[in-house]
Design a protein around this motif. Structure first.
Motif, PDB file in Angstrom:
ATOM      1  N   ALA A   1       0.846  -1.189   0.000  1.00 36.56           N
ATOM      2  CA  ALA A   1       0.000   0.000   0.000  1.00 36.56           C
ATOM      3  C   ALA A   1       0.886   1.245   0.000  1.00 36.56           C
ATOM      4  N   GLY A   2       0.609   2.176  -0.912  1.00 37.12           N
ATOM      5  CA  GLY A   2       1.375   3.405  -1.000  1.00 37.12           C
ATOM      6  C   GLY A   2       2.530   3.364  -1.978  1.00 37.12           C
ATOM      7  N   ASP A   3       2.824   2.203  -2.560  1.00 37.98           N
ATOM      8  CA  ASP A   3       3.909   2.119  -3.546  1.00 37.98           C
ATOM      9  C   ASP A   3       3.534   2.878  -4.821  1.00 37.98           C
ATOM     10  N   LEU A   4       4.527   3.521  -5.435  1.00 39.73           N
ATOM     11  CA  LEU A   4       4.323   4.214  -6.705  1.00 39.73           C
ATOM     12  C   LEU A   4       4.191   3.168  -7.812  1.00 39.73           C
ATOM     13  N   ILE A   5       3.054   3.167  -8.506  1.00 40.54           N
ATOM     14  CA  ILE A   5       2.836   2.181  -9.567  1.00 40.54           C
ATOM     15  C   ILE A   5       2.794   2.830 -10.953  1.00 40.54           C
ATOM     16  N   VAL A   6       2.491   4.140 -11.033  1.00 42.51           N
ATOM     17  CA  VAL A   6       2.520   4.859 -12.308  1.00 42.51           C
ATOM     18  C   VAL A   6       3.014   6.280 -12.034  1.00 42.51           C
ATOM     19  N   GLN A   7       3.981   6.730 -12.833  1.00 42.30           N
ATOM     20  CA  GLN A   7       4.455   8.113 -12.750  1.00 42.30           C
ATOM     21  C   GLN A   7       4.156   8.796 -14.079  1.00 42.30           C
ATOM     22  N   LEU A   8       3.353   9.861 -14.037  1.00 45.42           N
ATOM     23  CA  LEU A   8       3.038  10.640 -15.230  1.00 45.42           C
ATOM     24  C   LEU A   8       3.984  11.832 -15.349  1.00 45.42           C
ATOM     25  N   GLU A   9       4.139  12.319 -16.557  1.00 54.34           N
ATOM     26  CA  GLU A   9       4.920  13.538 -16.787  1.00 54.34           C
ATOM     27  C   GLU A   9       4.266  14.692 -16.028  1.00 54.34           C
ATOM     28  N   ASP A  10       5.072  15.428 -15.219  1.00 55.50           N
ATOM     29  CA  ASP A  10       4.499  16.430 -14.322  1.00 55.50           C
ATOM     30  C   ASP A  10       4.996  17.848 -14.570  1.00 55.50           C
TER      31      ASP A  10
ATOM     32  N   GLU B   1      -2.582  19.593  -5.697  1.00 58.97           N
ATOM     33  CA  GLU B   1      -3.333  18.348  -5.823  1.00 58.97           C
ATOM     34  C   GLU B   1      -3.182  17.765  -7.232  1.00 58.97           C
ATOM     35  N   GLN B   2      -3.227  18.620  -8.249  1.00 60.52           N
ATOM     36  CA  GLN B   2      -3.034  18.150  -9.619  1.00 60.52           C
ATOM     37  C   GLN B   2      -1.635  17.550  -9.801  1.00 60.52           C
ATOM     38  N   LEU B   3      -0.666  18.143  -9.129  1.00 57.41           N
ATOM     39  CA  LEU B   3       0.691  17.590  -9.193  1.00 57.41           C
ATOM     40  C   LEU B   3       0.747  16.224  -8.520  1.00 57.41           C
ATOM     41  N   SER B   4       0.041  16.071  -7.411  1.00 58.37           N
ATOM     42  CA  SER B   4       0.040  14.771  -6.716  1.00 58.37           C
ATOM     43  C   SER B   4      -0.605  13.688  -7.562  1.00 58.37           C
ATOM     44  N   TYR B   5      -1.534  14.066  -8.447  1.00 55.92           N
ATOM     45  CA  TYR B   5      -2.198  13.076  -9.299  1.00 55.92           C
ATOM     46  C   TYR B   5      -1.238  12.467 -10.318  1.00 55.92           C
ATOM     47  N   THR B   6      -0.106  13.095 -10.558  1.00 54.86           N
ATOM     48  CA  THR B   6       0.860  12.513 -11.489  1.00 54.86           C
ATOM     49  C   THR B   6       1.584  11.324 -10.868  1.00 54.86           C
ATOM     50  N   ARG B   7       1.491  11.179  -9.560  1.00 52.53           N
ATOM     51  CA  ARG B   7       2.034  10.008  -8.849  1.00 52.53           C
ATOM     52  C   ARG B   7       0.866   9.107  -8.468  1.00 52.53           C
ATOM     53  N   VAL B   8       0.721   7.997  -9.147  1.00 48.55           N
ATOM     54  CA  VAL B   8      -0.357   7.053  -8.856  1.00 48.55           C
ATOM     55  C   VAL B   8       0.189   5.985  -7.924  1.00 48.55           C
ATOM     56  N   GLU B   9      -0.411   5.881  -6.734  1.00 47.22           N
ATOM     57  CA  GLU B   9       0.065   4.948  -5.707  1.00 47.22           C
ATOM     58  C   GLU B   9      -0.939   3.830  -5.495  1.00 47.22           C
ATOM     59  N   ALA B  10      -0.431   2.692  -5.047  1.00 50.80           N
ATOM     60  CA  ALA B  10      -1.296   1.535  -4.789  1.00 50.80           C
ATOM     61  C   ALA B  10      -2.213   1.833  -3.602  1.00 50.80           C
ATOM     62  N   PRO B  11      -3.540   1.689  -3.768  1.00 48.58           N
ATOM     63  CA  PRO B  11      -4.460   1.973  -2.659  1.00 48.58           C
ATOM     64  C   PRO B  11      -4.392   0.933  -1.539  1.00 48.58           C
TER      65      PRO B  11
ATOM     66  N   LEU C   1      -0.702  -6.957  -8.990  1.00 50.69           N
ATOM     67  CA  LEU C   1      -1.201  -6.326 -10.207  1.00 50.69           C
ATOM     68  C   LEU C   1      -1.645  -7.415 -11.185  1.00 50.69           C
ATOM     69  N   THR C   2      -2.845  -7.266 -11.715  1.00 52.09           N
ATOM     70  CA  THR C   2      -3.409  -8.295 -12.592  1.00 52.09           C
ATOM     71  C   THR C   2      -3.498  -7.870 -14.052  1.00 52.09           C
ATOM     72  N   GLU C   3      -3.474  -6.564 -14.331  1.00 51.87           N
ATOM     73  CA  GLU C   3      -3.617  -6.119 -15.715  1.00 51.87           C
ATOM     74  C   GLU C   3      -3.034  -4.723 -15.871  1.00 51.87           C
ATOM     75  N   ARG C   4      -2.372  -4.492 -17.005  1.00 50.54           N
ATOM     76  CA  ARG C   4      -1.820  -3.174 -17.318  1.00 50.54           C
ATOM     77  C   ARG C   4      -2.527  -2.644 -18.563  1.00 50.54           C
ATOM     78  N   HIS C   5      -3.049  -1.413 -18.472  1.00 44.08           N
ATOM     79  CA  HIS C   5      -3.844  -0.841 -19.554  1.00 44.08           C
ATOM     80  C   HIS C   5      -3.086   0.213 -20.357  1.00 44.08           C
ATOM     81  N   VAL C   6      -1.894   0.614 -19.950  1.00 38.52           N
ATOM     82  CA  VAL C   6      -1.131   1.653 -20.652  1.00 38.52           C
ATOM     83  C   VAL C   6       0.323   1.220 -20.784  1.00 38.52           C
ATOM     84  N   GLU C   7       1.043   1.934 -21.630  1.00 38.17           N
ATOM     85  CA  GLU C   7       2.462   1.690 -21.835  1.00 38.17           C
ATOM     86  C   GLU C   7       3.232   2.979 -21.570  1.00 38.17           C
TER      87      GLU C   7
END
Length: 349
Positions: free
Chosen positions: A72-81, A152-162, A167-173
């Motif tokens: 819980a809390g691990d970074l799983i997706v990082q978007l360009e910020d 808050e918008q900046l924090s959304y670029t860091r997607v963390e595990a709830p 992980l069962t499926e990846r939808h993006v590359e």
């Protein structure tokens, strides 16, 4: 030491006693039996979800892949910020400017208020200074809100595990541009599992009243279950009601998607029972040895029902209280069996 002739005489006199020894027997019992249906259930995760983008941007990194475990809390997706950071800096600059204006307006108001009390400035000048101060305070509050929104918008670029899980499926590359609400990754938690089973309509009401079920694995191990939830509607295609049960002790050996057997009591009746080991079966013949008043075993043909926990249900051929031989292997022989069967013993109608 005894005389050899006396010892031989004693052994010879014991042989008839050993041959006439009474076989072990148990009485026919009457007790209630809960009829159970066995259905296929499926294990599923209580927590399973798909995280989606809450802001737009390009995928910069995916630290984990499918089948990886995350906490819980691990970074799983990082978007360009870069865009979000620029907006945050602009908002912070606007806040600093608003705070400076507020400081100037407060100082101006304090000076005019001091001379207004001595009657040296008009009421109009005093009201204008007070209004300027209120407007400056409003601008600071608006700028503070803009900073909070940009942060808050900046924090959304860091997607963390709830929650912790797999992980069962990846939808993006990596490098792909995503928009608000677009799915990113799917996962589930193995810490909380449950069993889901569909009950036929004719059994649903009794199962809902009794609220009992037994969940077993393919190897026969019984799983401990917790709270039971009955869906208040039927599936219109299968006409079944869904039953859901929490698993209290997964022990790390269970995984979502596994099949289990779910036994649900659906009826209760009184029945006669004998030990399953007492049954003698030859082709179509099913019989037991019954002890008569002189403790002599007599073969009795019976009609049997279900087996339950080492006991055998008797549908016809015996009465409650009669004694049956529990282990008739020593009494069974093909010639003797045929002889006794045809010797006048009554068969159940």
């Amino acid at each position: 030491m005894g005389h050899p002739g006396r010892v031989l005489f004693t052994l010879l006199t014991m042989i008839p006693l050993l041959a006439a020894a009474q076989p072990a027997a148990e009485p026919v019992e009457r007790r209630s039996f809960h009829e159970t249906i066995h259905l296929d259930g499926v294990i599923e995760a209580v927590q399973q979800s798909t995280v989606s983008a809450q802001t737009s941007g390009a995928v910069r990194s995916l630290p984990y892949d499918v089948d990886d475990s995350v906490a819980a809390g691990d970074l799983i997706v990082q978007l360009e910020d870069s865009e979000q950071r620029s907006r945050l800096r602009q908002a912070q600059a606007g806040l600093e400017e608003a705070e400076a204006s507020l400081s100037d307006a407060r100082q101006q108001f304090d000076r005019i208020e001091a001379v207004h009390e001595r009657g040296l400035v008009s009421r109009q000048e005093f009201d204008q200074a007070r209004n300027n101060l209120s407007a400056a305070q409003a601008r600071v509050e608006r700028a503070t809100g803009a900073v909070s929104e940009a942060r808050e918008q900046l924090s959304y670029t860091r997607v963390e595990a709830p929650y912790g899980g797999i992980l069962t499926e990846r939808h993006v590359e990596v490098g792909e541009s995503v928009n608000l609400g677009q799915p990113l990754l799917s996962g589930l938690s193995l810490e909380q599992l449950r069993v889901v089973v569909d009950l036929p309509q004719k059994y649903a009401e009794l199962a809902r009243t009794e609220r009992q079920a037994r969940v077993t694995l393919a190897d026969g191990r019984v799983l401990e279950t917790g709270e039971m939830t009955f869906y208040p509607y039927a599936n219109p295609q299968t006409h079944t009601f869904r039953l859901r049960m929490r698993l209290n002790e997964p022990n790390g050996a269970l995984f979502p998607g596994m099949l289990v057997k779910v036994g649900v009591p659906v009826a209760s009746r009184e029945a006669l029972w004998v030990p399953a080991s007492s049954l003698v079966q030859r082709s179509e013949l099913r019989a037991v040895f019954v002890l008569d008043d002189q403790d002599r075993p007599r073969l009795r043909q019976v009609r049997t029902g279900v087996r339950d926990d080492g006991r055998l249900e008797i549908l016809a051929g015996l009465s409650e209280g009669e004694r049956v031989v529990t282990n008739p292997s020593g009494l069974v022989g093909s010639e003797r069996l045929n002889l006794v069967k045809g010797s006048g013993e009554e068969s159940p109608q």
